[in-house]
Design a protein around this motif. Structure first.
Motif, PDB file in Angstrom:
ATOM      1  N   LYS A 564     -49.945 -24.168 114.209  1.00  0.00           N
ATOM      2  CA  LYS A 564     -50.674 -23.086 114.626  1.00  0.00           C
ATOM      3  C   LYS A 564     -50.116 -21.640 113.918  1.00  0.00           C
ATOM      4  O   LYS A 564     -50.753 -20.896 113.753  1.00  0.00           O
ATOM      5  CB  LYS A 564     -51.008 -23.047 115.943  1.00  0.00           C
ATOM      6  CG  LYS A 564     -52.554 -22.757 116.549  1.00  0.00           C
ATOM      7  CD  LYS A 564     -52.599 -22.633 117.880  1.00  0.00           C
ATOM      8  CE  LYS A 564     -52.793 -23.904 118.800  1.00  0.00           C
ATOM      9  NZ  LYS A 564     -52.790 -23.703 120.276  1.00  0.00           N
ATOM     10  N   ASP A 565     -48.778 -21.437 114.589  1.00  0.00           N
ATOM     11  CA  ASP A 565     -48.161 -20.602 114.379  1.00  0.00           C
ATOM     12  C   ASP A 565     -47.997 -20.104 112.758  1.00  0.00           C
ATOM     13  O   ASP A 565     -48.085 -19.058 112.373  1.00  0.00           O
ATOM     14  CB  ASP A 565     -46.795 -20.632 114.754  1.00  0.00           C
ATOM     15  CG  ASP A 565     -46.735 -20.134 116.246  1.00  0.00           C
ATOM     16  OD1 ASP A 565     -47.840 -19.505 116.828  1.00  0.00           O
ATOM     17  OD2 ASP A 565     -45.769 -20.508 116.912  1.00  0.00           O
ATOM     18  N   SER A 568     -51.515 -19.007 111.535  1.00  0.00           N
ATOM     19  CA  SER A 568     -51.617 -17.635 111.767  1.00  0.00           C
ATOM     20  C   SER A 568     -50.544 -16.635 110.956  1.00  0.00           C
ATOM     21  O   SER A 568     -51.046 -15.557 110.650  1.00  0.00           O
ATOM     22  CB  SER A 568     -51.329 -17.546 113.485  1.00  0.00           C
ATOM     23  OG  SER A 568     -50.232 -17.423 113.855  1.00  0.00           O
ATOM     24  N   TYR A 569     -49.504 -17.184 110.724  1.00  0.00           N
ATOM     25  CA  TYR A 569     -48.500 -16.551 110.083  1.00  0.00           C
ATOM     26  C   TYR A 569     -49.152 -16.102 108.772  1.00  0.00           C
ATOM     27  O   TYR A 569     -48.984 -15.054 107.862  1.00  0.00           O
ATOM     28  CB  TYR A 569     -47.004 -17.070 110.043  1.00  0.00           C
ATOM     29  CG  TYR A 569     -45.999 -16.472 109.374  1.00  0.00           C
ATOM     30  CD1 TYR A 569     -45.652 -15.364 109.969  1.00  0.00           C
ATOM     31  CD2 TYR A 569     -45.896 -16.829 107.893  1.00  0.00           C
ATOM     32  CE1 TYR A 569     -44.500 -14.946 109.170  1.00  0.00           C
ATOM     33  CE2 TYR A 569     -44.781 -16.115 107.271  1.00  0.00           C
ATOM     34  CZ  TYR A 569     -44.211 -15.086 107.900  1.00  0.00           C
ATOM     35  OH  TYR A 569     -43.318 -14.625 107.277  1.00  0.00           O
ATOM     36  N   ALA A 571     -52.253 -16.559 107.630  1.00  0.00           N
ATOM     37  CA  ALA A 571     -53.424 -15.701 107.920  1.00  0.00           C
ATOM     38  C   ALA A 571     -53.096 -14.188 107.732  1.00  0.00           C
ATOM     39  O   ALA A 571     -53.741 -13.432 107.175  1.00  0.00           O
ATOM     40  CB  ALA A 571     -54.259 -16.011 108.983  1.00  0.00           C
ATOM     41  N   GLU A 572     -52.066 -13.934 108.526  1.00  0.00           N
ATOM     42  CA  GLU A 572     -51.584 -12.711 108.762  1.00  0.00           C
ATOM     43  C   GLU A 572     -51.137 -12.044 107.560  1.00  0.00           C
ATOM     44  O   GLU A 572     -51.433 -10.769 107.280  1.00  0.00           O
ATOM     45  CB  GLU A 572     -50.493 -12.528 110.044  1.00  0.00           C
ATOM     46  CG  GLU A 572     -50.345 -11.281 110.501  1.00  0.00           C
ATOM     47  CD  GLU A 572     -51.715 -10.782 111.202  1.00  0.00           C
ATOM     48  OE1 GLU A 572     -52.396 -11.849 112.036  1.00  0.00           O
ATOM     49  OE2 GLU A 572     -52.008  -9.731 110.991  1.00  0.00           O
ATOM     50  N   ASP A 808     -46.162 -13.788 118.273  1.00  0.00           N
ATOM     51  CA  ASP A 808     -46.838 -14.209 116.972  1.00  0.00           C
ATOM     52  C   ASP A 808     -45.889 -15.515 116.382  1.00  0.00           C
ATOM     53  O   ASP A 808     -46.608 -16.164 115.756  1.00  0.00           O
ATOM     54  CB  ASP A 808     -46.931 -13.209 116.145  1.00  0.00           C
ATOM     55  CG  ASP A 808     -48.114 -12.587 116.088  1.00  0.00           C
ATOM     56  OD1 ASP A 808     -48.278 -11.461 115.317  1.00  0.00           O
ATOM     57  OD2 ASP A 808     -49.158 -12.919 116.851  1.00  0.00           O
TER      58      ASP A 808
END
Lengths: 842, 219
Positions: A564-565, A568-569, A571-572, A808
């Motif tokens: 998940k991280d 999101s990383y 994606a960021e 994050d």
């Protein structure tokens, strides 16, 4: 709301289509109005549109022009099946669209009501009941998937730790319900409460046995929306699953008794009946167990053809059901245990995608069947021929069911509480007794009754239907308020965190240890022994060796969180307009390194208490790293423009030019194009594009149109966060010194050094020449890119603006670092170290 | 003989009142205690006398908990060399199941006690916080029996869990902030969702278990 209206229209249309088709099937005069009705509506889309016009032609064809043949009977059955599924799905859609209604009335009740309406329409068209829930349809095509889903998603540990209670409720409770109801009705009959009925004691008992069981479909449907605490849920749920098996067995036994007739029953037959009860129940479970193992074994060997994995699960599950049915064992128990046994192994053995597929398909099938079951339960009511009213019989049945359920639950719980470690509370008992919903299983069994043997079959069917409606609709509606009113302990809906999972594990081991020390063989002891056995033998045989590691519960959670991280990383990163760092090895090194920095900020004690390097700690204080707050703000303000920006960029520059982009199709593989060359290409294109834009920004050359856009956005965003760049600027200039120092010494991360050195260019002194607006971002990038002139330079922007917030990256972090070295925390990050004694072990 | 019998009865009654066990349970546990200690007054070594513990990954922590003075409700700290029956019983009482008569407040108190016990198990140096090093140690040992999970991964998991705690408890941490470790309040906060009161207990039988226990210790 407009969408909702559209759906309504759709629904109406398909319903009228069903009426129409059934009308045609029976060649009735009533077709015309309905048909016109459907003609009046705006034609819906594509395929269905086609079928409608086909119909139009069809009805003309019937009247005599033999040009187009209307082969309705040719397609009738599959067509109707498909239509029914469609209607059920649409019904669900409509119902779910009205949230305020479903929050008060449970979906199952609404579906039944919808069934009433639908049945009424069909009745209006046909004047006979064309469709109803037949036992074959129900037991062979609708029930298995619901039960399989229940078994597959059963929380095994919870189930087995409450196994005793569940079994007692399911077996003794059901027998009690059946016997008490049968006997009481018989007593009332003898007392003359029901007038003149031709029902003997055995028939009453048969009726009692078919209506005794709590229905899993109805219970799941209601309790799913209520979220009671897990122990209560598993009790009700487990009971409803198992007692279906029990009730079917009881039903068969009593059915046989009825066939034998009162005189043919002696002690031997009764004992045989009792034995067959156990054989059927345990045999069914055994069959399920065997099939579960079979599924696990099969999925172990599907390395090369993963695409068929999900099919095995369904087919073998269904076969388990049919096999048990064939051997006249309990099919329901069989499929429940099949699902429960295989869940662990198949989830570990199969590819992640296959697991997701199985889950989804399972849910789709179960949900679909459930919907159809309820709709059909409603439809079945609209039939004049089955309704036989006998006030005494019906009302007394309702009353007895309700009362005996309560008595049974309270009595059994009273006994259980003497032995249970954690007693079942009073409130939970109330909910359990109130949750005795009857459902389609009872109706299916009632419809299976043989009317040559049981004269009052129709009365029994109509009573069963009324009981079902009463419990599902009335009790279903009142369940939620009751749960609220009684303040039943609810389940915490949140996901378990990693630490909770760990703590659970600590619990398990601790309890075993305490049992060992106190010298008792208890529940935990047995579970521990089972776990050992399971680990040693079953997993070895049934599980892929490669899957054995990942199947550990804690590790799994950890893995999920990491994923998940990471997502999101990335994606960021993409949001910030650079994909490169993901693919870029050098940047990757940097990333890890950078993270070490960050990590030490979040958790300084890691370094502190293991290495005693307090010098580094105090040194860190006056070298504040990237201000997290600031970056958070920047992130938000920039996000939108950046988003558009990236997408625009990608659309313009990815893959339009190259025509070799291959679309492959394979029945057995999912692969998207994953050519190295393509990835490289994406990468280079973005890179070149960025290089161009930056260069042109520096030289003052007017860049191509779309790039101007890009730049503009870039600048906009810089204006919006001028403050934060200031801040980060100061950080980099402050850091610069140590960066240089480090690169002078034997610095373990060469790329890191260049990066820092590059960042050194962002020194305030440089800035006015370059770009007053964007000092920190562009120059270092440009400088470095020109130096390397290779396409693989890390994106400075990505590095600068990545979310270094602890939240994050909190879990990604330690993993990465631990990959790097065992004791990475023992070393303070090299940049922060005062003049370097080069770490020898690196 | 008779006198000593009644005296031990009396003592047992006293202990039962204090710990909440029933008299039978106390007697059973006393038998077990004597078995473990070899009829001595105190126990010094638990590990050897309970062979079944060998498979338990966190046996060390659990045995330490028995010798930990913090678990004796006497506001003392440190570890003791040997424990008597009373101390033994005290530790055991943490695992007493609730009954129907237990009130909500009592349940809450029990829950806190259990949490405290757990916390103490993690907090080996007794400074009121579970530091990362301490936590890591527990997790490593916890996962050491899983075989396939390496020490690396175990460490990473511990770190991740710790970070999780840090980020839930101190959501807005400034870069310079220093997360010292899990305090008891944080610990309580984090494990709020866990149904401790319905799980952390075992069944203490009322009837004699000596035969089973004998069988086990000789095996």
């Amino acid at each position: 709301m407009q969408r909702c209206g559209y759906v309504h229209l759709w629904l109406l249309w398909s319903v009228s289509l069903i009426c129409l088709t059934s009308g045609i099937a029976s060649a009735d005069g009533d077709v015309a109005p309905t048909h016109q009705d459907s003609q009046l509506e705006p034609p819906p889309e594509s395929t269905s549109n086609w079928s409608q016009t086909e119909h139009g032609h069809g009805s003309v064809a019937i009247t005599g022009i033999p040009v187009v043949t209307f082969k309705w009977h040719h397609v009738e059955t599959p067509y109707l099946v498909a239509l029914w599924i469609l209607v059920a799905g649409l019904a669900k859609l409509v119902i779910e669209a009205n949230h305020h209604v479903t929050s008060v009335i449970p979906e199952s009740a609404l579906l039944i009501c919808f069934g009433f309406i639908l049945g009424g329409m069909i009745w209006g068209a046909d004047m006979v009941q064309t469709f109803k829930l037949t036992p074959t349809l129900f037991f062979f095509y609708l029930l298995p998937q619901v039960i399989l889903d229940a078994g597959y998603s059963m929380p095994n540990k919870l189930f087995f730790s409450n196994m005793g209670a569940i079994l007692i409720y399911a077996v003794i409770g059901t027998c009690w319900n059946a016997a008490s109801l049968g006997l009481s009705l018989w007593g009332c009959h003898k007392g003359g409460a029901m007038g003149d009925l031709d029902i003997g004691l055995l028939q009453y008992l048969l009726f009692g046995s078919l209506i005794a069981a709590v229905d899993p479909v109805a219970v799941i449907a209601v309790f799913e929306q209520v979220h009671v605490n897990e122990v209560l849920f598993i009790m009700v749920f487990g009971e409803s699953l198992l007692n279906d098996g029990v009730t079917v067995v009881l039903f068969n036994v009593f059915d046989a008794f009825v066939s034998l007739g009162g005189s043919g029953i002696d002690a031997v037959e009764i004992i045989k009946g009792i034995i067959s009860f156990f054989v059927v129940a345990f045999g069914g479970s055994l069959v399920g167990f065997v099939f579960g193992l079979l599924i696990s074994l099969l999925t172990r060997g599907t390395k090369n053809i993963q695409i068929i994995e999900p099919a095995f699960v369904f087919v073998l599950g269904y076969l388990a059901y049919l096999t048990a049915e064939m051997l006249s064992l309990s099919a329901i128990l069989s499929i429940v245990f099949c699902g429960m046994c295989c869940q662990k192994y198949i989830n570990a053995n199969m590819d992640e995608k296959s697991v997701a597929t199985v889950r989804y398909v399972m849910k789709v099938l179960a949900n679909g069947s459930e919907t159809i079951i309820f709709v059909f339960l409603g439809i079945s009511a609209i039939d004049k021929s089955i309704w036989v009213w006998n006030t005494g019989f019906i009302l007394l049945t309702l009353l007895f069911i309700f009362v005996y359920r309560i008595i049974g639950v309270f009595f059994l719980t009273w006994i259980l509480n003497k032995f249970r470690l954690v007693p079942v509370e009073f409130i939970d008992q109330v909910i359990m007794s109130y949750g005795g919903l009857r459902g389609a299983v009872a109706y299916g069994l009632a419809a299976m009754l043989d009317d040559s043997k049981i004269k009052e079959k129709n009365l029994m069917i109509s009573t069963t239907l009324i009981v079902v409606y009463f419990t599902v609709i009335l009790q279903g509606i009142t369940m939620k308020p009751l749960v609220n009113w009684l303040k039943v302990k609810r389940a915490s809906a949140t996901e378990l965190t990693l630490i909770e999972k760990l703590q659970n594990k600590v619990f398990d081991h601790m309890l075993v240890a305490i049992e060992d020390i106190s010298g008792q063989i208890g529940h935990n002891y047995m579970r521990d022994k089972w776990n050992h056995f399971e680990e040693k033998w079953m997993s070895r045989i049934l599980m892929k060796p490669s899957a054995r590691k990942t199947r550990d519960y804690v590790f799994n959670v950890f893995h999920q969180l990491n994923l998940k991280d990471a997502i999101s990383y990335v994606a960021e990163g993409e949001r910030r307009g650079s994909l490169e760092f993901v693919r870029n090895d050098t940047a990757f090194v940097d990333f890890k390194k950078k993270f070490a920095d960050d990590f030490s900020e979040v958790m300084p004690d890691i370094t502190a208490d293991t290495s005693d390097d307090h010098g580094a700690m105090s040194g860190r204080d006056h070298v504040p790293s990237v201000s997290l707050e600031m970056h958070e703000q920047t992130m938000k303000s920039v996000r939108e423009t950046e988003d558009i920006n990236t997408h625009h960029l990608l659309q313009q520059h990815l893959y339009k030019g190259r025509k070799q982009h291959r679309h492959r199709y394979s029945r057995s593989h999912f692969d998207v194009n994953q050519d190295d060359g393509e990835v490289q290409e994406i990468f280079q294109r973005t890179m070149r594009n960025r290089l161009e834009s930056f260069k042109s920004a520096k030289m003052g050359v007017a860049p191509p149109n779309k790039i101007t856009k890009h730049i503009k956005k870039d600048q906009q965003q810089k204006i919006s966060n001028g403050k934060s760049t200031d801040k980060s600027k100061s950080y980099y200039s402050g850091d610069e010194a140590s960066g240089f120092e480090a690169s002078g010494g034997s610095y373990p991360f060469p790329m890191m050094a260049t990066y820092r050195a590059g960042a050194g260019v962002a020194n305030p002194a440089y800035m006015p020449d370059l770009d007053p607006m964007a000092p920190a971002q562009i120059p270092p990038w440009l400088a470095e890119a020109e130096l390397d002139s290779g396409p693989v330079a890390p994106s400075q922007r990505a590095q600068l603006r990545l979310p270094w917030t602890p939240s994050d990256l909190r879990r990604l972090a330690p993993h990465r670092i631990s990959i790097r070295s065992t004791d990475s925390f023992d070393d303070p990050p090299p940049t922060l170290r005062p003049p370097p004694p080069p770490p020898p072990h690196m | 003989m008779g006198a000593s019998q009644t005296r031990s009865e009396h003592k047992h009654q006293h202990l039962a009142d204090e710990t909440g066990f029933s008299l039978e349970q106390v007697k059973n546990l006393h038998k077990r205690f004597q078995q473990l200690s070899g009829n001595e007054e105190t126990i010094r070594e638990l590990l050897d006398s309970v062979p079944a513990l060998a498979n338990n990954p966190i046996r060390k922590q659990i045995i330490e908990a028995f010798f930990d003075k913090r678990n004796q409700h006497h506001d003392e700290v440190g570890t003791c060399e040997e424990i008597g029956f009373e101390q033994f019983l005290m530790v055991m009482s943490h695992f007493r199941p609730p009954t129907l008569k237990t009130t909500v407040e009592e349940k809450e108190a029990m829950r806190r006690e259990k949490l405290r016990f757990l916390f103490n198990m993690h907090d080996t140096d007794n400074d009121g916080t579970i530091t990362l090093a301490e936590y890591r140690k527990v997790v490593e040992e916890l996962l050491s029996k899983s075989g396939d999970i390496g020490q690396e991964a175990a460490k990473a998991i511990a770190d991740a869990a710790m970070l999780e705690v840090a980020s839930t408890n101190v959501p807005h941490m400034a870069p310079e902030d220093f997360y010292e470790g899990i305090t008891f309040e944080h610990f309580e906060q984090i494990l709020k969702g866990l149904e401790m009161e319905t799980r952390m207990h075992i069944r203490f039988l009322d009837v004699g278990t000596t035969t089973m226990a004998c069988g086990k210790s000789t095996s």
